[in-house]
Scaffold this motif. Structure first.
Motif, PDB file in Angstrom:
ATOM      1  N   ASP A 135       8.034  32.719   1.248  1.00  0.00           N
ATOM      2  CA  ASP A 135       7.151  31.552   1.394  1.00  0.00           C
ATOM      3  C   ASP A 135       5.860  31.910   2.115  1.00  0.00           C
ATOM      4  N   ASN A 137       2.969  32.783   0.220  1.00  0.00           N
ATOM      5  CA  ASN A 137       1.833  32.740  -0.698  1.00  0.00           C
ATOM      6  C   ASN A 137       0.707  31.888  -0.128  1.00  0.00           C
ATOM      7  N   SER A 144       2.768  29.482  -8.626  1.00  0.00           N
ATOM      8  CA  SER A 144       3.206  28.142  -9.018  1.00  0.00           C
ATOM      9  C   SER A 144       2.328  27.011  -8.491  1.00  0.00           C
ATOM     10  N   ASP A 187       6.892  37.835  -4.145  1.00  0.00           N
ATOM     11  CA  ASP A 187       5.762  38.054  -5.041  1.00  0.00           C
ATOM     12  C   ASP A 187       4.942  39.238  -4.517  1.00  0.00           C
ATOM     13  N   ASP A 237      18.715  28.220  -0.364  1.00  0.00           N
ATOM     14  CA  ASP A 237      18.712  29.222  -1.438  1.00  0.00           C
ATOM     15  C   ASP A 237      18.848  30.656  -0.914  1.00  0.00           C
ATOM     16  N   THR A 249      15.157  26.596  -6.679  1.00  0.00           N
ATOM     17  CA  THR A 249      14.742  27.955  -7.055  1.00  0.00           C
ATOM     18  C   THR A 249      15.832  28.968  -6.689  1.00  0.00           C
TER      19      THR A 249
END
Ligand SMILES: NC(=[NH2+])NCCC[C@H](N)C(=O)O
Ligand SMILES: [Mn+2]
Ligand SMILES: [Mn+2]
Length: 308
Positions: A135, A137, A144, A187, A237, A249
């Motif tokens: 988390d 980004n 997204s 990512d 998750d 997700t």
């Protein structure tokens, strides 16, 4: 652990995620999945200290932003901003009262507000971030545009300024006080950011090699040395989808049922946690109450539930 009183803050908010449904989390956990019963059975005094959802922020959401000025790739930014500001106020008040803030999400964008509220009380707060993701980004790197994929980065001062500067403290936390546990879907730009900041990131590879007990030991020791409070941000998750299918997700190869519990049990024994949040339970994607029940059990272990 400051367990004089748990102040539960409900955040039925899911506009930071790509899939709707995490807004059903707080009531599902408290009622259907039995969190209130669990707290009663542990003799943990608690109160419902507030609720921050879309209705609670209606009206405040849009006036903070000129829609023509909004940057692209930040979905529902006005609502996320209004929720974060209101949640920070609730969390700060709960912490000021001496309670243990327990925030029930909602999607992981709510960590922006939780951490903003806590940062008013801790100059060197540790954050243990259980997550399949990091988390981290920004609106420039997110694949997204979903703000739940940016909340840790924002707390570290990276990203959209109105959010990083929320309530005047920026950054809210320092990279050396963060530990990510359970990562397995990062990512490309997140990987680079983690490396360049030197954030401790215990990936599933590391957990496989070291064992979760050693990982927790290392993290707890460091937090004891270097921080004045520790927030547990638990994205459900982080747990393997076989145990936690009800989330937006899911990523295979996650924490086992016992690894997740042991991590919570060791945190309880260490006494370092001063606040917690449980996010990304999506009851509309769940198999019955499987994921919600797991979330309640894990909160129980963090707050003192023991096998023997
Ligand atoms: N809190 C979460 N479940 N985050 C998922 C983030 C997924 C992906 N990295 C993104 O930025 O969209
Ligand atoms: Mn997350
Ligand atoms: Mn996640």
């Amino acid at each position: 652990m400051t367990l004089s009183r748990v102040a539960i803050i409900k955040v039925p908010f899911d506009l930071g995620a790509g899939t709707r449904g995490a807004s059903l989390g707080p009531d599902c956990l408290l009622q259907e999945a039995g969190l209130t019963d669990k707290l009663n059975s542990l003799f943990v005094p608690y109160e419902i200290a507030g609720e921050v959802g879309v209705p609670a922020i209606a009206g405040t959401a849009t006036e903070a932003f000129d829609p023509a000025q909004l940057p692209p790739n930040l979905k529902h930014i006005a609502e996320v901003y209004a929720m974060s500001d209101s949640l920070a106020e609730h969390v700060s008040a709960a912490a000021a009262s001496g309670a243990f803030p327990l925030v029930l999400g909602g999607d992981h964008s709510i960590a922006i507000g939780t951490i903003a509220g806590l940062a008013e009380h801790y100059a060197n707060m540790g954050v243990i971030w259980f997550d399949a993701h990091s988390d981290m980004n920004t609106e420039h790197t997110s694949p997204s545009g979903n703000i739940h994929g940016m909340s840790l980065g924002i707390s570290l001062g990276r990203g959209y300024e109105p959010l990083t500067k929320l309530r005047g403290i920026c950054p809210k936390i320092k990279p050396e006080h963060v530990a990510i546990i359970g990562a397995r879907s990062l990512d490309p730009d997140e990987k680079q950011f983690i490396r360049s900041l030197g954030v401790a990131c215990y990936t599933m590879h590391d957990i496989d090699r070291m064992g979760i007990a050693k990982v927790m030991d290392e993290v707890i020791r460091r937090m004891q040395r270097e921080t004045d409070g520790v927030h547990i941000s638990f994205d459900i998750d982080s747990v393997d989808p076989r145990e936690a299918p009800g989330t937006g997700t899911p990523v295979k190869g996650g924490l086992s049922y016992r690894e997740a519990h042991l991590a919570m049990e060791l945190l309880y024994q260490s006494g370092i946690a001063t606040s917690a949040e449980l996010v990304e339970v999506n009851p509309s994607l769940d198999q019955g109450l499987k994921t919600a029940t797991l979330a309640v059990e894990l909160i129980g272990s963090l707050l003192g539930d023991q096998i023997l």
